[in-house]
Design a protein around this motif. Structure first.
Motif, short mmCIF file in Angstrom:
data_model
loop_
_atom_site.label_atom_id
_atom_site.label_comp_id
_atom_site.label_asym_id
_atom_site.label_seq_id
_atom_site.Cartn_x
_atom_site.Cartn_y
_atom_site.Cartn_z
N HIS B 267 8.59 -6.87 4.82
CA HIS B 267 9.57 -7.93 5.08
C HIS B 267 10.69 -7.95 4.04
N ASP B 268 10.38 -7.44 2.84
CA ASP B 268 11.40 -7.43 1.79
C ASP B 268 12.08 -6.07 1.68
N GLY B 269 11.66 -5.12 2.51
CA GLY B 269 12.29 -3.79 2.50
C GLY B 269 12.05 -3.03 1.21
N GLU B 270 11.03 -3.44 0.43
CA GLU B 270 10.86 -2.83 -0.89
C GLU B 270 10.18 -1.47 -0.87
N ALA B 271 9.47 -1.15 0.20
CA ALA B 271 8.83 0.17 0.27
C ALA B 271 9.80 1.14 0.92
N GLU B 272 10.27 2.09 0.13
CA GLU B 272 11.31 2.99 0.64
C GLU B 272 10.77 4.09 1.53
N THR B 273 9.54 4.47 1.29
CA THR B 273 8.99 5.61 2.04
C THR B 273 7.68 5.22 2.71
N LEU B 274 7.31 5.99 3.72
CA LEU B 274 6.03 5.75 4.39
C LEU B 274 4.87 5.97 3.43
N THR B 275 5.03 6.94 2.56
CA THR B 275 3.97 7.23 1.58
C THR B 275 3.68 5.98 0.74
N GLU B 276 4.75 5.36 0.29
CA GLU B 276 4.63 4.15 -0.52
C GLU B 276 4.03 3.01 0.32
N ALA B 277 4.50 2.87 1.54
CA ALA B 277 4.02 1.78 2.39
C ALA B 277 2.53 1.93 2.69
N VAL B 278 2.11 3.15 2.99
CA VAL B 278 0.68 3.39 3.29
C VAL B 278 -0.16 3.12 2.06
N ASP B 279 0.33 3.54 0.91
CA ASP B 279 -0.41 3.32 -0.34
C ASP B 279 -0.59 1.83 -0.60
N ILE B 280 0.49 1.08 -0.48
CA ILE B 280 0.43 -0.36 -0.76
C ILE B 280 -0.44 -1.09 0.27
N MET B 281 -0.25 -0.76 1.52
CA MET B 281 -1.07 -1.39 2.56
C MET B 281 -2.55 -1.12 2.31
N GLY B 282 -2.88 0.13 1.97
CA GLY B 282 -4.29 0.47 1.71
C GLY B 282 -4.87 -0.38 0.60
N ARG B 283 -4.16 -0.44 -0.52
CA ARG B 283 -4.70 -1.15 -1.67
C ARG B 283 -4.70 -2.67 -1.47
N LEU B 284 -3.58 -3.22 -0.96
CA LEU B 284 -3.44 -4.67 -0.91
C LEU B 284 -4.13 -5.31 0.29
N GLN B 285 -4.16 -4.60 1.39
CA GLN B 285 -4.71 -5.21 2.61
C GLN B 285 -6.15 -4.79 2.85
N LEU B 286 -6.49 -3.57 2.39
CA LEU B 286 -7.81 -3.03 2.74
C LEU B 286 -8.68 -2.78 1.51
N GLY B 287 -8.11 -2.93 0.33
CA GLY B 287 -8.87 -2.61 -0.89
C GLY B 287 -9.24 -1.15 -0.96
N LYS B 288 -8.41 -0.31 -0.37
CA LYS B 288 -8.71 1.12 -0.33
C LYS B 288 -7.56 1.92 -0.92
N THR B 289 -7.88 2.77 -1.88
CA THR B 289 -6.85 3.65 -2.43
C THR B 289 -6.93 4.99 -1.72
N PHE B 290 -5.93 5.26 -0.91
CA PHE B 290 -5.90 6.56 -0.22
C PHE B 290 -5.61 7.67 -1.23
N THR B 291 -6.32 8.78 -1.14
CA THR B 291 -5.95 9.96 -1.95
C THR B 291 -4.61 10.48 -1.41
N ALA B 292 -3.99 11.34 -2.21
CA ALA B 292 -2.71 11.91 -1.77
C ALA B 292 -2.88 12.63 -0.44
N ASP B 293 -3.98 13.32 -0.29
CA ASP B 293 -4.23 14.06 0.95
C ASP B 293 -4.42 13.10 2.13
#
Lengths: 332, 332
Positions: B267-293
Motif C-alpha cells: 500500500h505504501d509502494g515501498e517494495a520495489e521488486t518482487l523479490t523484496e515483496a516476497v521476502d517481506i510477505m514471507g517473514r511478516l505474514q507467514l513467519g517464514k524466511t524464504f531462501t534465495a532459491d
C-alpha cells in the motif's frame, strides 16, 4: 491506420470518376495518405510516445501534452510540465506535423526527429536527460529486443529513440475531412454556408499563410502584422533562434487541420474560441473586421477541416525490471 | 477484447479435450471471460476513463494513475495528483478489479461504481467536483448524444458517469496467462521451476490470502501479522472506515494477477521488486524466511500470472465547445 489509408485511396479513386474539379487551382490541397512508413519502427515509436518513463517523474509522456485522444494537443492554454510547472507556450498539435516547415512555434527544431528530443531534456517539461532516458530503455528487455528487431542490433541511443518517435509521428495524418472530400469532387460534402466560409477565407487573404495540405505550417509570419498583438506572454518567436530583431514575434503559422479539436489558439493560447481567433486574425493580420455573419461562416468552414483521427490500439509497454532506474517524481 | 474472449473460450473448450486435471482442487482459479457487458455503456465509459476534463486541471484522467499501457497502474510509489501533490498511497491496478471484495486499499468503496466517483472529487487527485465534472460533460454535444444513446435520454449525472466507467472497468480482465493455461490442462505452459514456485506458494501459506481467480482481492488482512510492518506511511487501512482499533493496518489483499507489471508493491509502494515483496510477505505474514532459491521460484511463479492485457483503440474524445467550462490547471 491501414483501414483509413485504404478508405482514402478509395476516395481518391472515386474522385477520378467524378466531374473533374481543378483541385490544383485551390490554395488548400487534400491530405495525402501516408507512404513509405517503416512500420516496425513506427510501432516502437508509438510505445516510446506513450511511455512516461522517458520523463524524470515517470508520469509525463509525449502523449501527455500531445494527447491523441484530443487532437494531438492538451487543450490547455499552456502546458503542465514536471512538478506542475506552467509551460511558456501553447502545445501545438502533433497531427500532420510532418508537413511543418520546422518544429516548435519558433522553428528551433528542423524536423520531427530533432523536436522529439527537446521535451525529454527540457527541465520545464519532462525534466530528464537523454542519457538517463536511454539508460531506462536499455534496462528493459522488451525494449532491447524491439530495438534489435527494428534497427538490426542492440544499441539504444537518443538518435534511434527520436528516429522511432518521428516515424510514428509521420503516421499521424488526418485525411478524409469533409473539406478534402469536397476538394476531391463530392460537392455535397460541405454545405453552402461552409463553402461561403471557404470563399471568405480565400478572398480575405487568410490563404496567404494558411495554404497547402496542412492549411498552414509552411512559413513564419509576424503575429500582429497590421495591428500589434497584445499579450503578456514573453515568447519572442523566431528571433530567439536567429537573433535577428526583424524576426521578433514571428511564429510558425499553425496548421488549421483539426482546428476544431486543438483549442485554445495562438502561441499563448489566449484565444479560447474559433470565433475569437478568426476575429483577431482578421483585424491584426489582415486589417479586416469580419462581421458576425462572416466570422460564423469562416468558423463553419474551419470545422470542415477535421479529418479522420488516427486510431490504433493503445500500446502495451514492456515492464521495467529490478535493475531499471526508478522514476523520481518528488523532491529531487 | 472480442478476439481475446473468443480465444479464451477456445482455450476453455480445448481444455475439455485434455486429460482432466482437477482445477477445482486448486486454490487459484482461471480468470473467466467477461460476460454480460453493456457494450455501448462500456465504450462511453472508456472515453470517460481517458478524459482529463473530469479533472479540475484538464490534465489528469483515470488513466493517468491507472495506466492501461502499464498494467493499470502508474508504477510510482505513490501517485501524482492535482498541482503535483504527492498521493498518500500506491495506486492499485484497475485490472481485474471487478473481482475485488471492495475498492481502495481500505475498502471504503463497495464497488467499481462507487470507487469511480472518488478520485474525481478528491482534492489531492483530480481535485474537481461531481457537479463541475457533470457540467463539463453536459456542455459537450458529443457526450450528450452518447449518453442519450446509452441511457435512453439526455440526462448526464454522476450516477451515469460512474456507471459507465465501472462498466468499462469490468471489461479490464486479463485471461490467458501462462498459469491459467496450465490450470486448464496445458502442462508445458509453465516450467518446472515455475511450478515449484507455485508449490512453495501453496505450501508456505501464501494462498491463505492470495487465492481465487484474482489471486487476492477477496479479503482484508493485517499488514504485519507475525512481525510488525515498519513504514512511515500514515495509512491506517480498514480502521479508517470501520473506526475499530482491531482493523488498524488491515488492508485489502491485492490481486497478484499481472504483478510483474504492477510494481512497486504494498500500500505504501515501498517494495520495489518482487523479490523484496516476497521476502517481506514471507517473514511478516507467514513467519517464514524464504531462501534465495525459494524466493526466486516464487517470483518465477508470480510472473506466470501476467495475462493478456486489454487491447482496444485509444478513444477519440468529443471536443469541448465554446460554452464548455475551461480547465483551471494553475493558481486557482
Amino acid at each position: 491506420m491501414m483501414e483509413k489509408t485504404a478508405k482514402h485511396v478509395f476516395l481518391l479513386g472515386m474522385a477520378a470518376l467524378l466531374p473533374l474539379k481543378s483541385i490544383a487551382a485551390e490554395p488548400v490541397q487534400p491530405i495525402e495518405p501516408v507512404k513509405n512508413i517503416n512500420l516496425a519502427q513506427a510501432e516502437l515509436g508509438k510505445k516510446l510516445y506513450f511511455d512516461p518513463r522517458l520523463s524524470k517523474s515517470g508520469f509525463i509522456s509525449c502523449n501527455s501534452c500531445h494527447n491523441l485522444s484530443m487532437g494531438g494537443t492538451d487543450n490547455l492554454k499552456t502546458s503542465i510540465g514536471h512538478n506542475w510547472q506552467q509551460g511558456p507556450i501553447n502545445s501545438p498539435t502533433v497531427l500532420n506535423s510532418s508537413m511543418n516547415v520546422a518544429q516548435f512555434w519558433d522553428g528551433r527544431a528542423a524536423d520531427l526527429k530533432e523536436q522529439a528530443g527537446g521535451p525529454i531534456a527540457n527541465p520545464g517539461e519532462m525534466a530528464f536527460t537523454h542519457t538517463l532516458a536511454v539508460s531506462v530503455l536499455q534496462s528493459i528487455p522488451g525494449y532491447v529486443n524491439e530495438f534489435r528487431l527494428v534497427f538490426g542490433d542492440d544499441a539504444i541511443n537518443i538518435d534511434r529513440v527520436t528516429d522511432a518517435i518521428a516515424e510514428f509521428e509521420k503516421t499521424l495524418v488526418t485525411p478524409g475531412s469533409r473539406f478534402d472530400q469536397w476538394l476531391l469532387g463530392y460537392e455535397n460534402a460541405i454545405t453552402a454556408n461552409e463553402k461561403a466560409g471557404y470563399e471568405l477565407f480565400k478572398n480575405s487573404g487568410c490563404v496567404a499563410c494558411h495554404n497547402g495540405p496542412a492549411v498552414g505550417g509552411s512559413s513564419f509570419q509576424k503575429m500582429g502584422l497590421v495591428q500589434p498583438y497584445q499579450t503578456t506572454n514573453p515568447a519572442e518567436g523566431l528571433a530567439g533562434v536567429t537573433g535577428k530583431d526583424a524576426d521578433r514575434f514571428k511564429f510558425k503559422v499553425p496548421t488549421l487541420r483539426n482546428v476544431e479539436l486543438t483549442y485554445p489558439y495562438f502561441h499563448d493560447g489566449e484565444a479560447e474560441t474559433l470565433t475569437e481567433a478568426v476575429d483577431i486574425m482578421g483585424r491584426l493580420q489582415l486589417g479586416k473586421t469580419f462581421t458576425a455573419d462572416e466570422n460564423a461562416k469562416v468558423v463553419a468552414f474551419l470545422k470542415t477541416l477535421t479529418g479522420e483521427q488516427p486510431t490504433f490500439a493503445l500500446p502495451i509497454l514492456p515492464p521495467s525490471v529490478d535493475a531499471t532506474p526508478k522514476p523520481q517524481p518528488f523532491g529531487q
